[in-house]
Scaffold this motif. Structure first.
Motif, PDB file in Angstrom:
ATOM      1  N   ALA A  16       0.844  -1.506   0.214  1.00 46.56           N
ATOM      2  CA  ALA A  16       0.390  -0.278   0.372  1.00 46.56           C
ATOM      3  C   ALA A  16       0.622   1.103  -0.014  1.00 46.56           C
ATOM      4  O   ALA A  16       0.767   2.164  -0.675  1.00 46.56           O
ATOM      5  CB  ALA A  16      -1.014  -0.153   1.322  1.00 46.56           C
ATOM      6  N   ASN A  35      10.053   3.201   6.874  1.00 45.42           N
ATOM      7  CA  ASN A  35       9.335   1.744   7.439  1.00 45.42           C
ATOM      8  C   ASN A  35      10.440   1.190   8.764  1.00 45.42           C
ATOM      9  O   ASN A  35      11.619   0.636   8.896  1.00 45.42           O
ATOM     10  CB  ASN A  35      10.080   0.446   5.791  1.00 45.42           C
ATOM     11  N   ARG A  36       9.571   0.484   8.899  1.00 45.31           N
ATOM     12  CA  ARG A  36       9.475  -0.314  10.581  1.00 45.31           C
ATOM     13  C   ARG A  36      10.900  -1.287  10.396  1.00 45.31           C
ATOM     14  O   ARG A  36      11.724  -1.478  10.396  1.00 45.31           O
ATOM     15  CB  ARG A  36       8.842  -1.228  11.673  1.00 45.31           C
ATOM     16  N   ASP A  37      11.255  -2.320   8.999  1.00 43.62           N
ATOM     17  CA  ASP A  37      11.278  -3.481   8.935  1.00 43.62           C
ATOM     18  C   ASP A  37      12.817  -2.460   7.873  1.00 43.62           C
ATOM     19  O   ASP A  37      13.122  -1.468   7.472  1.00 43.62           O
ATOM     20  CB  ASP A  37      11.094  -4.395   8.054  1.00 43.62           C
ATOM     21  N   LEU A  43       4.230  -7.379   3.637  1.00 40.31           N
ATOM     22  CA  LEU A  43       3.865  -8.359   3.809  1.00 40.31           C
ATOM     23  C   LEU A  43       3.977  -9.087   2.720  1.00 40.31           C
ATOM     24  O   LEU A  43       4.358 -10.204   1.693  1.00 40.31           O
ATOM     25  CB  LEU A  43       2.111  -8.573   4.229  1.00 40.31           C
ATOM     26  N   LYS A  52       6.868 -18.894  -2.696  1.00 43.35           N
ATOM     27  CA  LYS A  52       6.231 -18.575  -3.836  1.00 43.35           C
ATOM     28  C   LYS A  52       7.131 -17.702  -4.587  1.00 43.35           C
ATOM     29  O   LYS A  52       7.062 -16.424  -4.403  1.00 43.35           O
ATOM     30  CB  LYS A  52       5.281 -18.106  -3.948  1.00 43.35           C
ATOM     31  N   VAL A  80       8.029   4.621  13.487  1.00 45.49           N
ATOM     32  CA  VAL A  80       7.002   5.757  13.873  1.00 45.49           C
ATOM     33  C   VAL A  80       5.756   4.773  14.766  1.00 45.49           C
ATOM     34  O   VAL A  80       5.032   4.411  14.251  1.00 45.49           O
ATOM     35  CB  VAL A  80       6.392   6.726  12.213  1.00 45.49           C
ATOM     36  N   GLN A 106      -0.455  -5.239  11.791  1.00 48.15           N
ATOM     37  CA  GLN A 106       0.616  -5.527  12.567  1.00 48.15           C
ATOM     38  C   GLN A 106       0.648  -6.203  13.842  1.00 48.15           C
ATOM     39  O   GLN A 106       1.188  -6.750  14.364  1.00 48.15           O
ATOM     40  CB  GLN A 106       1.740  -4.665  12.095  1.00 48.15           C
ATOM     41  N   TRP A 351      -3.964  -2.521   5.181  1.00 50.35           N
ATOM     42  CA  TRP A 351      -4.653  -3.100   5.789  1.00 50.35           C
ATOM     43  C   TRP A 351      -4.714  -2.086   6.960  1.00 50.35           C
ATOM     44  O   TRP A 351      -5.034  -2.855   7.915  1.00 50.35           O
ATOM     45  CB  TRP A 351      -4.569  -4.343   5.870  1.00 50.35           C
ATOM     46  N   GLY A 358      -7.920  -8.722   1.955  1.00 46.49           N
ATOM     47  CA  GLY A 358      -7.989  -8.770   0.314  1.00 46.49           C
ATOM     48  C   GLY A 358      -5.960  -8.959   0.217  1.00 46.49           C
ATOM     49  O   GLY A 358      -5.525  -8.589   1.596  1.00 46.49           O
ATOM     50  N   VAL A 360      -2.280  -8.690  -2.480  1.00 43.18           N
ATOM     51  CA  VAL A 360      -1.532  -7.427  -2.845  1.00 43.18           C
ATOM     52  C   VAL A 360      -1.974  -6.541  -3.164  1.00 43.18           C
ATOM     53  O   VAL A 360      -1.371  -4.463  -3.667  1.00 43.18           O
ATOM     54  CB  VAL A 360      -0.128  -8.364  -3.772  1.00 43.18           C
TER      55      VAL A 360
HETATM   56  C1  LIG Z   1       0.136 -14.897   5.813  1.00 40.09           C
HETATM   57  C2  LIG Z   1      -0.458 -14.043   4.660  1.00 40.09           C
HETATM   58  C3  LIG Z   1      -0.209 -14.500   3.048  1.00 40.09           C
HETATM   59  C4  LIG Z   1      -0.572 -13.598   2.285  1.00 40.09           C
HETATM   60  N1  LIG Z   1       0.097 -14.233   0.982  1.00 40.09           N
HETATM   61  C5  LIG Z   1      -0.916 -13.611  -0.196  1.00 40.09           C
HETATM   62  C6  LIG Z   1      -0.236 -13.853  -1.071  1.00 40.09           C
HETATM   63  O1  LIG Z   1       0.009 -14.912  -1.964  1.00 40.09           O
HETATM   64  N2  LIG Z   1      -0.902 -12.871  -2.609  1.00 40.09           N
HETATM   65  C7  LIG Z   1      -1.342 -11.613  -2.490  1.00 40.09           C
HETATM   66  O2  LIG Z   1      -1.095 -11.449  -3.467  1.00 40.09           O
HETATM   67  N3  LIG Z   1      -1.434 -11.229  -0.892  1.00 40.09           N
HETATM   68  C8  LIG Z   1      -0.904 -12.473   0.050  1.00 40.09           C
HETATM   69  N4  LIG Z   1      -1.216 -11.737   0.660  1.00 40.09           N
HETATM   70  C9  LIG Z   1      -1.619 -10.458   1.367  1.00 40.09           C
HETATM   71  C10 LIG Z   1      -0.741  -9.348   1.033  1.00 40.09           C
HETATM   72  O3  LIG Z   1       0.233  -9.736   2.366  1.00 40.09           O
HETATM   73  C11 LIG Z   1      -1.571  -8.098   1.876  1.00 40.09           C
HETATM   74  O4  LIG Z   1      -2.701  -7.807   1.426  1.00 40.09           O
HETATM   75  C12 LIG Z   1      -0.537  -6.528   1.599  1.00 40.09           C
HETATM   76  O5  LIG Z   1       0.773  -6.821   2.085  1.00 40.09           O
HETATM   77  C13 LIG Z   1      -1.545  -5.907   2.575  1.00 40.09           C
HETATM   78  O6  LIG Z   1      -0.026  -4.084   2.520  1.00 40.09           O
HETATM   79  P1  LIG Z   1      -0.561  -3.604   3.689  1.00 40.09           P
HETATM   80  O7  LIG Z   1       0.905  -2.655   2.774  1.00 40.09           O
HETATM   81  O8  LIG Z   1      -1.325  -3.002   3.947  1.00 40.09           O
HETATM   82  O9  LIG Z   1       0.175  -4.112   4.821  1.00 40.09           O
HETATM   83  P2  LIG Z   1       1.938  -4.803   5.238  1.00 40.09           P
HETATM   84  O10 LIG Z   1       1.985  -5.317   4.139  1.00 40.09           O
HETATM   85  O11 LIG Z   1       1.548  -5.743   6.521  1.00 40.09           O
HETATM   86  O12 LIG Z   1       3.086  -3.739   5.417  1.00 40.09           O
HETATM   87  C14 LIG Z   1       3.125  -2.743   6.310  1.00 40.09           C
HETATM   88  C15 LIG Z   1       4.382  -2.659   6.357  1.00 40.09           C
HETATM   89  O13 LIG Z   1       4.243  -1.420   7.746  1.00 40.09           O
HETATM   90  C16 LIG Z   1       5.895  -0.971   8.125  1.00 40.09           C
HETATM   91  N5  LIG Z   1       5.248  -0.520   9.644  1.00 40.09           N
HETATM   92  C17 LIG Z   1       4.790  -1.616   9.952  1.00 40.09           C
HETATM   93  N6  LIG Z   1       4.256  -0.956  11.398  1.00 40.09           N
HETATM   94  C18 LIG Z   1       4.833   0.135  11.249  1.00 40.09           C
HETATM   95  C19 LIG Z   1       5.350   1.759  11.713  1.00 40.09           C
HETATM   96  N7  LIG Z   1       5.072   1.798  13.313  1.00 40.09           N
HETATM   97  N8  LIG Z   1       6.305   2.379  11.036  1.00 40.09           N
HETATM   98  C20 LIG Z   1       6.819   2.348  10.064  1.00 40.09           C
HETATM   99  N9  LIG Z   1       6.342   0.959   9.415  1.00 40.09           N
HETATM  100  C21 LIG Z   1       5.370   0.298  10.134  1.00 40.09           C
HETATM  101  C22 LIG Z   1       5.783  -2.341   8.089  1.00 40.09           C
HETATM  102  O14 LIG Z   1       7.620  -3.135   8.092  1.00 40.09           O
HETATM  103  C23 LIG Z   1       5.915  -3.111   6.603  1.00 40.09           C
HETATM  104  O15 LIG Z   1       6.649  -2.529   5.809  1.00 40.09           O
HETATM  105  C24 LIG Z   1      -0.665 -12.806   2.579  1.00 40.09           C
HETATM  106  C25 LIG Z   1      -1.389 -11.712   4.041  1.00 40.09           C
HETATM  107  C26 LIG Z   1      -0.455 -12.523   4.686  1.00 40.09           C
HETATM  108  C27 LIG Z   1      -0.855 -12.166   6.307  1.00 40.09           C
END
Ligand SMILES: Cc1cc2nc3c(=O)[nH]c(=O)nc-3n(C[C@H](O)[C@H](O)[C@H](O)COP(=O)(O)OP(=O)(O)OC[C@H]3O[C@@H](n4cnc5c(N)ncnc54)[C@H](O)[C@@H]3O)c2cc1C
Ligand SMILES: NC(=O)c1ccc[n+]([C@@H]2O[C@H](COP(=O)([O-])OP(=O)(O)OC[C@H]3O[C@@H](n4cnc5c(N)ncnc54)[C@H](OP(=O)(O)O)[C@@H]3O)[C@@H](O)[C@H]2O)c1
Length: 444
Positions: A16, A35-37, A43, A52, A80, A106, A351, A358, A360
């Protein structure tokens, strides 16, 4: 940077945050990603199943291209949050015109049932982070026993079952599902990885046990069962003796065991199915039964991090009901229910806006939508003048936190070394499992 007009921060570099950053930069905003990581990807890097490779590489390539944009700065290893290196107010007060929060879901969803903190009880996220080598989870020991109950019926449950069946080769995996087989949420594709380990006799017995409840809810058990067994011809060949079975219509109410011997089982309340407002809901009967297991893993979705100091509702941060800048009729503007006011200049996506929802592709669209909302907001403001000054001042502020900051040049070094290491070992990919090892190769 002469062409830029705005200055924004994005917190979280998962899908996102990254796709939002690209869209914001296209709209002539200078973007600073925190980014925290150490690594970007969220994810997509640390959630998607470890083998994969193709999907993950494809996403990494896209993320690399996004970060190559000179309008986007990256600071990894920066959390943050309240008590973190930087708090949300720091960003708002130091010159960023708007902040997008894309920190994902998270946090951990606790059910507050007895036994939930016993050794041998885990939340799927931690196991997923462990096998995907996210520090510090990569280094933790998880006491996975022989009979593992996995609560939930989504794709995360399937990923955990996959790990237990094909990697850990445990004796038995029991999926504990609060509604019926017609309400499971996992996809056929994910079922294919583990279907050849299904205990078909147990599946028959379970469908017979619940047939009358399904009939009473107007459901057809034969059709529902076909959705499980139709997968069999395409199932991956089994590589373990693990028995995989389902317990439907079962809501966990207590984890049995003690601190000395760990988990001995799961007490569940038996449910029937009830139609409520067009949805099928589980309704408890008051009867309970015992499911033997020595490990319990909850795969029931996650919640946002409570330490971020933004109010939470339904496991996600709250958005205003009547947004100034809606996109696709959705609100991306953060809301504080205590003051009953918007949190000015703060936007939400992915998320963090809607927890555990949902793929990616959804996170990407949501991030891009939020960026569109932010650009509409920015257009209503005067353009920023001294953009470089803001970045410089903020870099100083970050340095004062004495944090080892990970910038794009560091990521390039890390990638190069990990790629070379994979080639040397003849494996698809190689990841350092600790932050210290990553810092060393990045030159810290
Ligand atoms: C086990 C699992 C398997 C999955 N497999 C698939 C798949 O095969 N195919 C698919 O399309 N989707 C898959 N998904 C779904 C997909 O991973 C998510 O839809 C997507 O990653 C959500 O994106 P996001 O950016 O909202 O959050 P996230 O991917 O969770 O990213 C959040 C980011 O914020 C950072 N962060 C968190 N807290 C802080 C903070 N306080 N300060 C700074 N940075 C911070 C984290 O380090 C991370 O980098 C899977 C999900 C899970 C849980
Ligand atoms: N390979 C992939 O493509 C992949 C892999 C992993 C994740 N994902 C995606 O990531 C998202 C999140 O997946 P997810 O599996 O975490 O969520 P999910 O699909 O929403 O499934 C959560 C499961 O947990 C159950 N549950 C929730 N709260 C519960 C409670 N209090 N007690 C008992 N059971 C409870 C739900 O039951 P009810 O249905 O009764 O609520 C549901 O079966 C989904 O969009 C998923 O598709 C995709």
């Amino acid at each position: 940077m002469a062409d830029t007009k705005y200055m924004v921060a994005v917190v979280g570099a998962g899908p996102a945050g990254l796709y939002a950053a690209r869209k914001l930069a296209e709209g002539r905003a200078r973007v600073v990603l925190f980014n925290r990581d150490i690594k970007p990807g969220g994810l997509a890097e640390y959630g998607i199943y470890w083998d994969k490779f193709k999907m993950k590489q494809g996403l990494r390539n896209q993320f690399r291209q996004i970060l190559a944009n000179p309008l986007i700065d990256y600071y990894g290893n920066v959390t943050v949050c309240c008590g973190g290196n930087i708090v949300l107010e720091d960003l708002l007060e130091s010159g960023f015109q708007a902040v997008l929060v894309t920190t994902g879901a998270q946090g951990t969803k606790w059910l507050r049932m007895p036994g939930e903190t016993l050794p041998g009880v885990y939340h799927a996220k931690n196991i997923v982070f462990h096998y995907n080598l996210l520090p510090p989870f990569s280094e933790k020991k998880y006491l996975l026993g022989k009979r593992v109950a996995v609560v939930g019926a989504g794709n995360v449950m399937m990923d955990i079952a996959h790990y237990l069946i094909r990697d850990c080769k445990v004796d038995e995996v029991i999926a504990v599902v609060r509604r019926g087989p017609a309400e499971v949420k996992f996809t056929r594709k994910e079922m294919e990885s583990v279907a050849s380990n299904l205990d078909l006799a147990e599946l028959d017995a379970e469908f017979s046990r619940i047939a009358s409840i399904m009939h009473a809810a107007g459901q057809n058990p034969v059709a529902a069962k076909a959705a499980f067994t139709d997968v069999l011809p395409k199932a991956l060949a089994s590589i373990s003796q693990t028995r995989f079975r389902f317990e439907f219509l079962a809501t966990p109410v207590r984890i049995m065991g003690d601190w000395m011997s760990g988990v001995t089982g799961l007490k569940v309340e038996e449910n029937i199915l009830a139609a409520v407002d067009g949805n099928v809901k589980a309704r408890g009967t008051g009867n309970t039964r015992h499911i033997e297991s020595d490990t319990v893993i909850f795969a029931i979705g996650d919640t946002v991090d409570r330490d971020f100091c933004v109010p939470i509702y339904n496991d996600a941060y709250m958005t205003v009901k009547e947004p100034h800048f809606p996109v696709d009729n959705l609100s991306y503007e953060a809301f504080n229910p205590d003051s009953n006011q918007p949190i000015e200049r703060v936007f939400l996506a992915g998320w963090a806006r809607q927890a555990s929802t949902g793929l990616v592709g959804y996170a990407r669209r949501d991030g891009e939508n939020a960026a569109e909302a932010m650009l509409a907001f920015l257009q209503s403001q005067s353009p920023m003048r001294d953009l470089d000054n803001v970045v410089e001042k903020f870099e100083q502020r970050l340095e004062e936190t004495h944090q080892r900051l990970v910038e794009k040049s560091h990521l390039e070094k890390l990638e190069k070394v990990e790629k070379a290491e994979a080639q040397k070992r003849g494996v698809e990919e190689f990841k350092f499992p600790t932050n210290d090892e990553m810092f060393t190769v990045m030159g810290y």
